[in-house]
Design an enzyme around this catalytic site. Structure first.
Site, short mmCIF file in Angstrom:
data_model
loop_
_atom_site.label_atom_id
_atom_site.label_comp_id
_atom_site.label_asym_id
_atom_site.label_seq_id
_atom_site.Cartn_x
_atom_site.Cartn_y
_atom_site.Cartn_z
N ASP A 41 22.43 42.78 30.54
CA ASP A 41 22.41 44.16 30.04
C ASP A 41 22.38 44.19 28.51
OD1 ASP A 41 25.08 43.04 30.32
OD2 ASP A 41 25.84 44.97 29.60
N HIS A 73 39.28 50.17 35.81
CA HIS A 73 37.95 50.60 36.28
C HIS A 73 38.07 51.39 37.58
CE1 HIS A 73 35.29 48.36 33.46
NE2 HIS A 73 36.35 47.58 33.35
N ASP A 87 33.86 51.72 40.42
CA ASP A 87 34.20 51.70 38.99
C ASP A 87 34.56 53.12 38.58
OD1 ASP A 87 34.16 51.06 36.09
OD2 ASP A 87 33.24 49.21 36.78
N TRP A 110 25.00 44.93 34.32
CA TRP A 110 25.80 46.15 34.20
C TRP A 110 24.86 47.32 34.00
CZ3 TRP A 110 30.39 45.32 35.90
CH2 TRP A 110 31.01 44.08 35.71
N GLU A 119 39.48 44.13 32.11
CA GLU A 119 39.54 45.19 31.09
C GLU A 119 40.55 46.29 31.38
OE1 GLU A 119 35.30 45.42 28.94
OE2 GLU A 119 35.30 46.27 30.92
#
Ligand code: ACM
Length: 515
Positions: free
Chosen positions: A413, A254, A202, A448, A320
């Site tokens: 998370d 990412h 990431d 996460w 994303e």
């Protein structure tokens, strides 16, 4: 006084004592498919023995582990030391009979039957993996009365509702050493989860050794990454517990850690300097889908990792990507015009389609977050649903015949109460056609870890993930929230006995804060 204190303590931690009457007399989590109480009890004594019939490789060490855990819970110091399938203890307290070794892949038979009678216990299963699930159930059945420990007589017929029951861990944002993975694998097995999904790359770190492209872990991490030997060890450890390990390499967004090593495959305009992120956020660095070098490099990396991870599924992220650097790069804009790709979404689909062919060539099924979905993807692609807001139909892929797993509603998370996850069904709240329903393979809790470290991770995952595990395993109609909390508290204490640090670490962190 001490004796009284001990009893009160025992009654507070052992099943079925000290709780208001509830309809469900059992303390199992996840609840089995069918359970029927019988008359009587099987007394657990020092002479407790286990006998095995079936393939040895997984069964012997795991049945021995079961014996040690039962010993630890009861403090009886059993006479039987370790187990072998050929040791043939006639008249054993627990007879385990397995037909064959389960091949660790999606859909392996995890069913079992457990029969506890005052004279003896019998656990039968088509595969050793089913027998492991049954041993977890048996451990949860331990109870105590004035005469000591016992298993209540019962008949259980159990099998999972969904074949894919996962936990995603994120060592990219904060590294999670091997011992953290191992103790969480033990806990996953207790909850009957069967997939560990590792988010290995990431913006904050590339966390696995690449022998083919070593710049990835050397320049894309702070020196904390899994060696290939460590990963083999984790995969083997998980395999003994009947748990698959699926890697994720998140592309094309990412991707800062990859671009620290290979800035030449990035999309940023000339002169941009990639910088490793340390905080949470969605960032702009993105691979260049118009550059052939991007595919050459990914093919090398994916080929190496596809042979390291034996699982049939290979996650490529795909989430994303805002595509800001795509918009700012004239060469990419030109490519889009030439290829009639009208927006970033179409460019991303161009990328996903090429990557899916690459993953297929490597003999794997590609998995990606739901942004990757396009009806042109090969039908073997698995879509990982996570967005279901702003009118988004997360299930569109399942409706079009693609297999899916669901993480929407299972973001642990976010620190939501366990019941919010528990009442969230993988099939959603609007009826799907049976053909679409059949495409939902299950789901994953997602841990996460932007704001979570190796010290705090256990307490974020557990015990709430046990509620999610029950949603994935147990029949749909099991959804009494009060009863779930009652059982989850017991599960939580059993986790501590088995080495999860969710309660323990809180004290240490409080001491650190107050120093
Ligand atoms: C995700 O939460 N970005 C999959």
């Amino acid at each position: 006084m001490m004796r009284l204190l001990y009893l009160v303590l025992l009654m507070s931690i052992l099943p079925n004592f000290g709780f208001a009457a509830v309809d469900n007399p059992w303390s199992l989590m996840p609840m089995p498919k069918e359970i029927q109480a019988k008359e009587g009890k099987f007394r657990i004594l020092r002479s407790f023995t286990v006998n095995l019939k079936g393939p040895e490789e997984r069964l012997n060490p795991q049945a021995t582990r079961f014996l040690r855990r039962l010993d630890d819970r009861t403090g009886l110091f059993f006479e039987q030391h370790f187990l072998r399938t050929d040791s043939q203890v006639s008249e054993a307290s627990l007879q385990v009979e397995v037909q064959k070794a389960g091949v660790l892949k999606l859909g392996v038979d995890e069913s079992y039957r457990l029969s506890v009678a005052p004279e003896g216990i019998r656990l039968t299963a088509p595969t050793d993996i089913g027998a492991l699930r049954g041993m977890e159930t048996l451990l949860q059945l331990v109870q105590v009365d004035e005469n000591g420990y016992y298993f209540p007589a019962v008949e259980i017929n159990d099998a999972p509702r969904f074949p894919w029951r996962g936990l995603m861990m994120d060592p990219s944002r904060h590294f999670m050493p091997v011992d953290v993975l191992k103790r969480n694998l033990n806990a996953m097995a207790s909850a009957k989860l069967n997939v560990l999904h590792l988010h290995l790359s990431d913006n904050q770190g590339f966390r696995i050794e690449s022998k083919v492209l070593p710049a990835l872990h050397e320049k894309g991490s702070d020196g904390e990454y899994y060696t290939q030997q460590q990963i083999r060890e984790v995969i083997a450890y998980a395999g003994e517990l009947g748990i698959r390990v699926m890697p994720e390499f998140d592309v094309p967004g990412h991707a800062t850690a990859i671009l620290m090593a290979y800035p030449e495959i990035g999309s940023a305009p000339a002169g941009y300097e990639y910088k490793m992120e340390v905080n949470a956020g969605v960032f702009d660095p993105t691979l260049d889908p118009t550059n052939e070098k991007t595919y050459e490099l990914l093919e090398k990396l994916f080929a190496e990792m596809a042979s390291l991870f034996p699982d049939e599924y290979f996650h490529i992220g795909g989430d994303e990507n805002k595509g800001l650097h795509w918009k700012e790069n004239p060469r990419i804009q030109q490519f889009m015009k030439k290829n009639k790709l009208k927006d970033n979404h179409e460019l991303q689909l161009y990328f996903s389609t090429r990557i899916s062919k690459m993953v297929k060539r490597l003999g794997k099924h590609m998995v990606g977050w739901d942004e990757i979905y396009t009806p042109e993807l090969p039908k073997e692609t698995l879509v990982h649903g996570w967005r279901n807001w702003q009118g988004m139909d997360m299930y569109q892929a399942a409706k079009k015949g693609y297999k899916m797993i669901v993480s929407s509603g299972y973001y642990i998370d976010l620190m939501k109460r366990a019941e919010s996850h528990y009442l969230n069904d993988p099939l959603g709240d609007k009826p799907l056609k049976p053909s679409a329903e059949a495409n939902i393979m299950g789901g994953e809790a997602t841990m996460w870890s932007e704001l979570v470290t190796a010290r705090t991770v256990d307490s974020r995952i557990w015990p709430r993930t046990a509620a999610i595990a029950e949603r994935f395993w147990s029949p749909k109609h099991i959804r009494d929230v009060d009863d779930m909390y009652r059982r989850m508290d017991l599960f939580s204490m059993a986790l501590e006995i088995d080495g999860i640090l969710h309660i323990h670490s809180k004290e240490a962190i409080m001491r650190k804060l107050c120093r």
